[in-house]
Design a protein around this motif. Structure first.
Motif, PDB file in Angstrom:
ATOM      1  N   PHE A  20       0.902  -1.211   0.011  1.00 49.16           N
ATOM      2  CA  PHE A  20      -0.080   0.061   0.131  1.00 49.16           C
ATOM      3  C   PHE A  20       0.813   1.217   0.061  1.00 49.16           C
ATOM      4  O   PHE A  20       0.550   2.248  -0.616  1.00 49.16           O
ATOM      5  CB  PHE A  20      -0.775   0.085   1.324  1.00 49.16           C
ATOM      6  CG  PHE A  20      -2.013  -1.207   1.178  1.00 49.16           C
ATOM      7  CD1 PHE A  20      -2.666  -1.198   0.113  1.00 49.16           C
ATOM      8  CD2 PHE A  20      -2.466  -1.812   2.149  1.00 49.16           C
ATOM      9  CE1 PHE A  20      -3.680  -2.285  -0.141  1.00 49.16           C
ATOM     10  CE2 PHE A  20      -3.421  -2.545   2.335  1.00 49.16           C
ATOM     11  CZ  PHE A  20      -4.048  -2.959   1.173  1.00 49.16           C
ATOM     12  N   VAL A  21       2.036   1.176   0.746  1.00 50.89           N
ATOM     13  CA  VAL A  21       2.796   2.172   0.763  1.00 50.89           C
ATOM     14  C   VAL A  21       3.740   2.559  -0.518  1.00 50.89           C
ATOM     15  O   VAL A  21       3.693   3.614  -1.186  1.00 50.89           O
ATOM     16  CB  VAL A  21       3.853   2.491   1.950  1.00 50.89           C
ATOM     17  CG1 VAL A  21       4.746   3.375   1.955  1.00 50.89           C
ATOM     18  CG2 VAL A  21       3.059   2.507   3.390  1.00 50.89           C
ATOM     19  N   TRP A  22       4.332   1.273  -0.700  1.00 51.38           N
ATOM     20  CA  TRP A  22       5.284   1.124  -1.675  1.00 51.38           C
ATOM     21  C   TRP A  22       4.615   1.625  -3.354  1.00 51.38           C
ATOM     22  O   TRP A  22       5.269   2.421  -4.158  1.00 51.38           O
ATOM     23  CB  TRP A  22       5.784  -0.368  -2.124  1.00 51.38           C
ATOM     24  CG  TRP A  22       7.075  -0.374  -2.849  1.00 51.38           C
ATOM     25  CD1 TRP A  22       7.326  -0.773  -4.102  1.00 51.38           C
ATOM     26  CD2 TRP A  22       8.451  -0.005  -2.586  1.00 51.38           C
ATOM     27  NE1 TRP A  22       8.262  -0.570  -4.729  1.00 51.38           N
ATOM     28  CE2 TRP A  22       9.124  -0.465  -3.611  1.00 51.38           C
ATOM     29  CE3 TRP A  22       8.967   0.284  -1.326  1.00 51.38           C
ATOM     30  CZ2 TRP A  22      10.432  -0.277  -3.491  1.00 51.38           C
ATOM     31  CZ3 TRP A  22      10.302   0.333  -1.219  1.00 51.38           C
ATOM     32  CH2 TRP A  22      11.286   0.014  -2.281  1.00 51.38           C
ATOM     33  N   TYR A  23       3.473   1.098  -3.643  1.00 48.37           N
ATOM     34  CA  TYR A  23       2.867   1.288  -4.612  1.00 48.37           C
ATOM     35  C   TYR A  23       1.900   2.719  -4.638  1.00 48.37           C
ATOM     36  O   TYR A  23       0.875   2.698  -5.790  1.00 48.37           O
ATOM     37  CB  TYR A  23       2.051   0.020  -5.318  1.00 48.37           C
ATOM     38  CG  TYR A  23       3.271  -0.966  -5.612  1.00 48.37           C
ATOM     39  CD1 TYR A  23       3.998  -0.958  -6.798  1.00 48.37           C
ATOM     40  CD2 TYR A  23       3.485  -2.095  -4.807  1.00 48.37           C
ATOM     41  CE1 TYR A  23       4.784  -1.842  -7.265  1.00 48.37           C
ATOM     42  CE2 TYR A  23       4.264  -2.878  -5.150  1.00 48.37           C
ATOM     43  CZ  TYR A  23       5.017  -2.796  -6.311  1.00 48.37           C
ATOM     44  OH  TYR A  23       5.966  -3.807  -6.667  1.00 48.37           O
ATOM     45  N   ASN A  24       1.863   3.167  -3.586  1.00 48.49           N
ATOM     46  CA  ASN A  24       1.090   4.612  -3.591  1.00 48.49           C
ATOM     47  C   ASN A  24       1.584   5.677  -4.425  1.00 48.49           C
ATOM     48  O   ASN A  24       2.733   5.743  -4.950  1.00 48.49           O
ATOM     49  CB  ASN A  24       1.369   5.207  -2.200  1.00 48.49           C
ATOM     50  CG  ASN A  24       0.205   6.292  -1.991  1.00 48.49           C
ATOM     51  OD1 ASN A  24       0.641   7.377  -2.430  1.00 48.49           O
ATOM     52  ND2 ASN A  24      -0.593   6.145  -0.955  1.00 48.49           N
ATOM     53  N   LYS A  26       2.223   8.547  -4.427  1.00 44.32           N
ATOM     54  CA  LYS A  26       3.058   9.445  -3.796  1.00 44.32           C
ATOM     55  C   LYS A  26       4.325   8.847  -3.645  1.00 44.32           C
ATOM     56  O   LYS A  26       5.523   9.636  -3.422  1.00 44.32           O
ATOM     57  CB  LYS A  26       2.578  10.198  -2.586  1.00 44.32           C
ATOM     58  CG  LYS A  26       1.313  11.038  -2.938  1.00 44.32           C
ATOM     59  CD  LYS A  26       0.854  11.625  -1.654  1.00 44.32           C
ATOM     60  CE  LYS A  26      -0.460  12.414  -2.008  1.00 44.32           C
ATOM     61  NZ  LYS A  26      -1.148  13.024  -0.952  1.00 44.32           N
ATOM     62  N   GLY A  29       4.020   4.270  -7.250  1.00 45.21           N
ATOM     63  CA  GLY A  29       2.813   3.906  -7.731  1.00 45.21           C
ATOM     64  C   GLY A  29       2.534   4.389  -9.237  1.00 45.21           C
ATOM     65  O   GLY A  29       2.221   3.815 -10.114  1.00 45.21           O
TER      66      GLY A  29
END
Length: 162
Positions: A20-24, A26, A29
């Protein structure tokens, strides 16, 4: 038991918040979607239960192997044939475990072996597949980086949490 079942569960689930963080957008992603050729509108229509379910299954499969790489005591257990043979193991196994049963069972040590697994196993696999698919180095490093981070955290959790 050498690996705590709660550690195994948390180490499996950790791939989701990291993703969720890595491919966000911002973080990586937006770049990943561009490099992968993913249409944002099509991605919103994807079957998330299938994607997340299989992601957890694959993480669980990874943990089955990773525990043997990060928990050195698993090697001693494998020498007697595994858990089914614990009761019939020779006294030397019990003596070895009494001396070394908790050695190198730290988060830091597990992270080291998890990182090495990511760098020397996940990166070559992701990289080879991606090169044959004609993907960019950005794509390779984003995907391999995700698995390096995940395996590093997974290794730390599996190793430290007895």
């Amino acid at each position: 038991m050498l690996v705590n079942p709660w550690a195994f569960l948390i180490a499996t689930i950790i791939v989701l918040p990291v993703g969720f963080v890595w491919y966000n957008p911002k973080v990586f992603g937006t770049i990943w979607m561009r490099e992968a050729g993913v249409n944002p509108d099509a991605a919103k229509k994807a079957n998330i239960f299938k994607i997340f379910g299989l992601t957890l299954l694959f993480a669980l499969m990874s943990n089955l192997i990773l525990q043997g790489l990060v928990v050195h005591q698993m090697g001693a257990l494998s020498m007697i044939g595994g858990m089914p043979f614990l009761e019939t193991a020779k006294p030397s196994y019990a003596a070895f475990m009494a001396d070394y049963g908790h050695e190198f069972r730290t988060f830091k040590h597990g992270m080291l072996h998890g990182f090495m697994t990511g760098l020397f196993l996940a990166l070559p696999i992701v990289g080879t597949s991606s090169l044959f698919e004609g993907k960019s180095w950005k794509y390779i490093w984003i995907n391999a980086g995700y698995w390096i981070v995940c395996l590093t955290l997974m290794g730390g959790i599996l190793c430290a949490w007895e």
